[in-house]
Design a protein around this motif. Structure first.
Motif, short mmCIF file in Angstrom:
data_model
loop_
_atom_site.label_atom_id
_atom_site.label_comp_id
_atom_site.label_asym_id
_atom_site.label_seq_id
_atom_site.Cartn_x
_atom_site.Cartn_y
_atom_site.Cartn_z
N ALA A 85 61.58 34.60 4.97
CA ALA A 85 60.08 34.69 5.66
C ALA A 85 59.24 35.81 4.72
CB ALA A 85 60.26 35.14 6.68
N LEU A 86 59.91 36.74 3.93
CA LEU A 86 59.17 37.66 3.09
C LEU A 86 58.94 37.18 1.85
CD1 LEU A 86 60.48 41.28 4.63
CD2 LEU A 86 58.41 39.85 5.03
N PHE A 134 65.38 45.57 5.65
CA PHE A 134 65.12 44.27 5.23
C PHE A 134 63.50 43.87 5.75
CE2 PHE A 134 69.74 44.10 5.87
CZ PHE A 134 70.36 43.61 4.76
N GLY A 135 62.83 44.65 6.27
CA GLY A 135 61.21 44.46 6.27
C GLY A 135 61.36 43.74 7.67
N TYR A 136 62.05 44.00 8.69
CA TYR A 136 62.00 42.79 9.76
C TYR A 136 60.86 43.10 10.58
CZ TYR A 136 64.31 45.66 13.67
OH TYR A 136 64.38 46.50 14.61
N TRP A 137 60.08 44.07 10.52
CA TRP A 137 59.01 44.41 11.33
C TRP A 137 57.82 43.42 11.06
CZ3 TRP A 137 59.77 47.34 6.89
CH2 TRP A 137 58.84 47.41 6.15
N LEU A 138 58.05 42.98 9.74
CA LEU A 138 56.72 42.12 9.15
C LEU A 138 56.73 40.84 9.81
CD1 LEU A 138 56.96 43.17 5.51
CD2 LEU A 138 55.25 43.86 7.32
N HIS A 139 57.98 40.43 10.33
CA HIS A 139 58.06 39.01 10.89
C HIS A 139 58.80 39.00 12.22
CE1 HIS A 139 62.07 38.03 9.45
NE2 HIS A 139 61.86 39.01 8.51
N LEU A 140 59.36 40.10 12.60
CA LEU A 140 60.29 39.90 13.91
C LEU A 140 59.82 41.14 14.59
CD1 LEU A 140 63.77 38.92 12.61
CD2 LEU A 140 62.19 37.67 13.82
N GLY A 141 58.56 41.30 14.83
CA GLY A 141 58.26 42.64 15.75
C GLY A 141 58.78 42.89 17.08
N PRO A 142 58.72 41.81 17.99
CA PRO A 142 59.22 41.77 19.19
C PRO A 142 60.74 42.22 19.02
CG PRO A 142 58.10 39.68 18.99
CD PRO A 142 58.10 40.28 17.70
N VAL A 143 61.45 41.59 18.27
CA VAL A 143 62.93 42.28 18.20
C VAL A 143 62.89 43.66 17.91
CG1 VAL A 143 65.38 42.06 16.78
CG2 VAL A 143 63.77 39.94 17.20
N GLN A 144 62.31 44.23 17.01
CA GLN A 144 62.13 45.63 16.96
C GLN A 144 61.61 46.43 17.98
OE1 GLN A 144 58.95 46.97 14.18
NE2 GLN A 144 60.45 48.63 13.34
#
Length: 192
Positions: free
Chosen positions: A64-65, A149-159
């Protein structure tokens, strides 16, 4: 002997101070709820392995990134191959199951302490602490690796789930470790 002294003696022998404060019940209920939550997370990871592997794979391969021309530039070099998602998820599941076992043991000790008050308060506190260390490490690890892995950019709810569980685990630890302090204060009050 005065009636006040008799009442205090009856209160002291009726239940230990850590039971009278209600803090023991509160921590057992909170710990049981968090433990049930993590148990269901582990069960979901096992029973819906494909979805969870895909989620982990999407985080680790950073597709995604990489596909986004604006967000995540400079992080793409951290991407890992797709084949690592399944072994990583298996490692997470094994870790979760070990953590859940420690947590359920602490819950069982707390329930025994509620049912038959005994001098087991420190055993309960120690078991809760020993179970919450891997619990907190799990979610701190998710937050740190997710940040990598920069997951806050596309998986905010998981974070946010990871942050929530880190905060709840910390709250349970604080309340549990306050019990000996509350118990001593109640014992001092009763001895007056």
């Amino acid at each position: 002997m005065s009636s006040t002294t008799l009442r205090r003696n009856e209160e002291q022998h009726a239940a230990p101070a850590h039971s009278r404060s209600g803090l023991l019940l509160l921590t057992v209920v909170l710990l049981a709820g968090v433990t049930a939550w993590l148990t269901l997370i582990a069960i979901n990871n096992i029973t819906d392995f494909g979805t969870n592997k895909a989620l982990l794979q999407a985080t680790m391969n950073m597709k995604a990134l990489i596909d986004d021309p604006v967000r995540g530039n400079g992080l793409e070099a951290r991407a890992l191959p797709n084949g690592l998602a399944a072994p990583a998820l298996i490692a997470v599941i094994v870790y979760q199951l070990g953590t859940v076992a420690l947590m359920w043991r602490a819950v069982a000790t707390g329930v025994r302490l509620l049912r038959a008050p005994s001098p087991g308060l420190f055993t309960y506190v120690r078991q809760v602490n020993h179970s919450l260390v891997p619990f907190l490490l799990l979610f701190a690890g998710f937050l740190i690796s997710g940040l990598y892995f920069g997951y806050w950019l596309h998986l905010g709810p998981v974070q946010m789930v990871h942050f929530t569980l880190l905060i709840i685990g910390t709250l349970v630890a604080l309340l549990t470790n306050l019990m000996p302090v509350a118990s001593r204060a109640l014992e001092q009050e009763a001895s007056r």
